[in-house]
Design an enzyme around this catalytic site. Structure first.
Site, mmCIF file in Angstrom:
data_model
loop_
_atom_site.group_PDB
_atom_site.id
_atom_site.type_symbol
_atom_site.label_atom_id
_atom_site.label_comp_id
_atom_site.label_asym_id
_atom_site.label_seq_id
_atom_site.Cartn_x
_atom_site.Cartn_y
_atom_site.Cartn_z
ATOM 1 N N ARG A 120 0.828 -1.228 0.000
ATOM 2 C CA ARG A 120 0.000 0.000 0.000
ATOM 3 C C ARG A 120 0.854 1.266 0.000
ATOM 4 O O ARG A 120 0.428 2.332 0.430
ATOM 5 C CB ARG A 120 -0.969 0.035 1.173
ATOM 6 N N LYS A 142 3.703 11.688 -10.986
ATOM 7 C CA LYS A 142 2.849 10.899 -11.884
ATOM 8 C C LYS A 142 3.551 9.571 -12.149
ATOM 9 O O LYS A 142 4.690 9.553 -12.626
ATOM 10 C CB LYS A 142 2.625 11.630 -13.210
ATOM 11 N N GLU A 184 11.089 18.919 -24.144
ATOM 12 C CA GLU A 184 10.399 19.252 -22.885
ATOM 13 C C GLU A 184 11.012 20.498 -22.236
ATOM 14 O O GLU A 184 10.318 21.261 -21.577
ATOM 15 C CB GLU A 184 10.457 18.075 -21.898
ATOM 16 N N LYS A 226 8.547 23.250 -13.058
ATOM 17 C CA LYS A 226 7.656 22.115 -12.811
ATOM 18 C C LYS A 226 7.275 22.058 -11.335
ATOM 19 O O LYS A 226 6.110 21.836 -10.994
ATOM 20 C CB LYS A 226 8.309 20.802 -13.254
ATOM 21 N N GLU A 236 -3.549 17.879 -10.923
ATOM 22 C CA GLU A 236 -4.016 18.393 -12.219
ATOM 23 C C GLU A 236 -5.510 18.723 -12.257
ATOM 24 O O GLU A 236 -6.251 18.278 -13.122
ATOM 25 C CB GLU A 236 -3.644 17.396 -13.332
ATOM 26 N N ARG A 240 -1.778 22.496 -13.644
ATOM 27 C CA ARG A 240 -0.800 21.469 -14.024
ATOM 28 C C ARG A 240 -0.963 21.065 -15.492
ATOM 29 O O ARG A 240 -0.002 20.644 -16.135
ATOM 30 C CB ARG A 240 -0.897 20.243 -13.110
ATOM 31 N N ASN A 244 1.173 20.190 -20.194
ATOM 32 C CA ASN A 244 0.844 19.374 -21.362
ATOM 33 C C ASN A 244 0.842 20.176 -22.656
ATOM 34 O O ASN A 244 0.272 19.738 -23.652
ATOM 35 C CB ASN A 244 -0.524 18.709 -21.160
ATOM 36 N N HIS A 247 1.057 18.429 -25.936
ATOM 37 C CA HIS A 247 0.846 16.995 -25.704
ATOM 38 C C HIS A 247 -0.428 16.439 -26.339
ATOM 39 O O HIS A 247 -0.516 15.236 -26.579
ATOM 40 C CB HIS A 247 0.847 16.686 -24.199
ATOM 41 N N HIS A 251 0.270 13.156 -28.260
ATOM 42 C CA HIS A 251 -0.287 11.838 -27.932
ATOM 43 C C HIS A 251 -0.955 11.210 -29.146
ATOM 44 O O HIS A 251 -0.862 9.999 -29.370
ATOM 45 C CB HIS A 251 -1.258 11.946 -26.757
ATOM 46 N N HIS A 265 8.775 10.448 -27.651
ATOM 47 C CA HIS A 265 7.817 11.331 -26.970
ATOM 48 C C HIS A 265 8.231 12.809 -27.061
ATOM 49 O O HIS A 265 7.427 13.669 -27.449
ATOM 50 C CB HIS A 265 7.667 10.912 -25.510
#
Ligand code: GLY
Length: 369
Positions: A120, A142, A184, A226, A236, A240, A244, A247, A251, A265
């Site tokens: 956990r 993330k 990035e 960041k 987010e 946040r 992106n 992105h 994507h 990427h």
């Protein structure tokens, strides 16, 4: 040479240490977090072959057990995730132990997710070895894996306890991987810091050529931005999403090209940023100068800028829009875009007329012929 950026998240705050020699000093860096002198390190075969011996030596009298996974995006899957979790249990990693993610974004995301669910939740340390991982994926918590239904669709927010971004390892990246990560870096200037973008326009070539002081500054500024955004909006709900920028396009292009060597990427992010600025200009949000500057800088750095730079077939405009609709940012069935009023002035919106988007993609696709 070292800078420290703090990610301020109350009891879950942590430091991102950026500098040289951090891997060789890993034992001293990590030891204050340890209840017993033992860490479980997960890496990939490429990074392991290049840097694991140095990490082992750097850990000194901290015992290290390690697992090396196959390199590549395909590793971010259920099967490898299960393998990592079961291996950590076999190694008898306890609740108070530390797991180390030693590699690029794939390893960081996968191992972070394994740490999030193991017993956990156990603590983990990120030692990112790609530029992309140093400036983006290792910071902010993330974690996750890919599903056949899409990228990063399974995961959790789980903040690391420490990030060690050793810029010396960037020297072993291929030029292509380095530049993909640079996509990035540019993104940060474009989304919120026009002076940083201006600095990159001047210093980018020196940075790519290997200048350590310039690399340190670029990684540090990226991480500062960041950290500041993550501290404002960890999960987010709002700002946040600015991270992106580029992105939504990226994507769709990654899905269209199979998440592999055809388009990395960070390359997709760079093309996506150029398209986002072009879209902003078409919507009358920013001047023509802004997309021209973005494209000129990416070109000067020898990066992919246009859909024409992607080899092989791509879907038509409708096909790309359909792939965009798989994006996690879709809200109430509406696509969300990060657009800009100028360089360093990004914002989130769902207000993009479909015909403008379609027209932009059709022209970008036509330029490939
Ligand atoms: N890579 C985007 C984020 O961490 O939110």
């Amino acid at each position: 040479m070292r800078n420290v950026v703090k990610v301020e998240l109350g009891a879950r705050s942590y430091e991102v240490r950026i500098g040289t020699g951090l891997i060789g000093n890993a034992g001293a860096e990590i030891r204050p977090l340890l209840r017993r002198p033992r860490v479980a390190v997960v890496t990939d075969a490429t990074v392991g072959a290049l840097h694991l011996a140095e990490l082992r030596a750097g850990l000194g009298d901290v015992e290290m057990v390690s697992l090396a996974l196959p390199p590549g995006e395909g590793t971010k899957c259920w099967a490898e995730f299960q393998r990592v979790v079961e291996w950590l249990l076999e190694q008898k990693v306890e609740r108070k132990d530390i797991v180390v993610a030693f590699g690029g974004g794939v390893i960081g995301d996968l191992v972070g997710f394994a740490a999030a669910v193991l017993r956990r939740g156990v603590r983990f340390v990120q030692i990112p070895t790609s530029l992309l991982a140093q400036v983006d994926s290792s910071v902010g918590g993330k974690t996750g894996i890919n599903s056949p239904a899409g990228k990063n669709l399974i995961g959790a927010f789980h903040q690391p306890s420490l990030v060690l971004a050793d810029i010396d390892v960037l020297g072993t990246l291929t030029a292509r991987d380095f530049l993909a990560g640079y996509g990035e870096v540019v993104k940060y200037g474009l989304l919120g810091d026009p002076l940083f973008f201006e600095w990159l326009e001047a210093e980018g070539p020196r940075l790519a050529a290997g200048d350590r002081a310039t690399r340190l500054k670029a990684v540090t500024r990226s991480v500062e931005m960041k950290a500041e955004i993550v501290a404002r909006d960890e999960t987010e709900e709002g700002d946040r999403a600015l991270l992106n920028l580029g992105h939504t396009f990226c994507h769709a292009l990654e899905a269209a090209t199979g998440y592999g060597e055809r388009l990395l990427h960070g390359e997709g992010v760079a093309i996506g940023c150029a398209l986002a600025f072009e879209l902003s200009q078409r919507l009358g949000l920013c001047s023509q100068e802004a997309p021209s500057r973005v494209r000129a800088h990416l070109r000067e750095m020898g990066m992919k800028v246009d859909l024409a730079d992607i080899e092989g077939d791509l879907p038509d405009a409708e096909g790309l829009i359909a792939l965009m609709a798989q994006d996690k940012k879709v809200l109430d069935g509406k696509l969300r875009f990060i657009l800009a009023r100028g360089i360093g002035e990004a914002f989130v919106t769902s207000d993009v007329p479909r015909e403008v988007l379609k027209g932009l993609l059709e022209e970008a696709l036509a330029a490939r012929r």
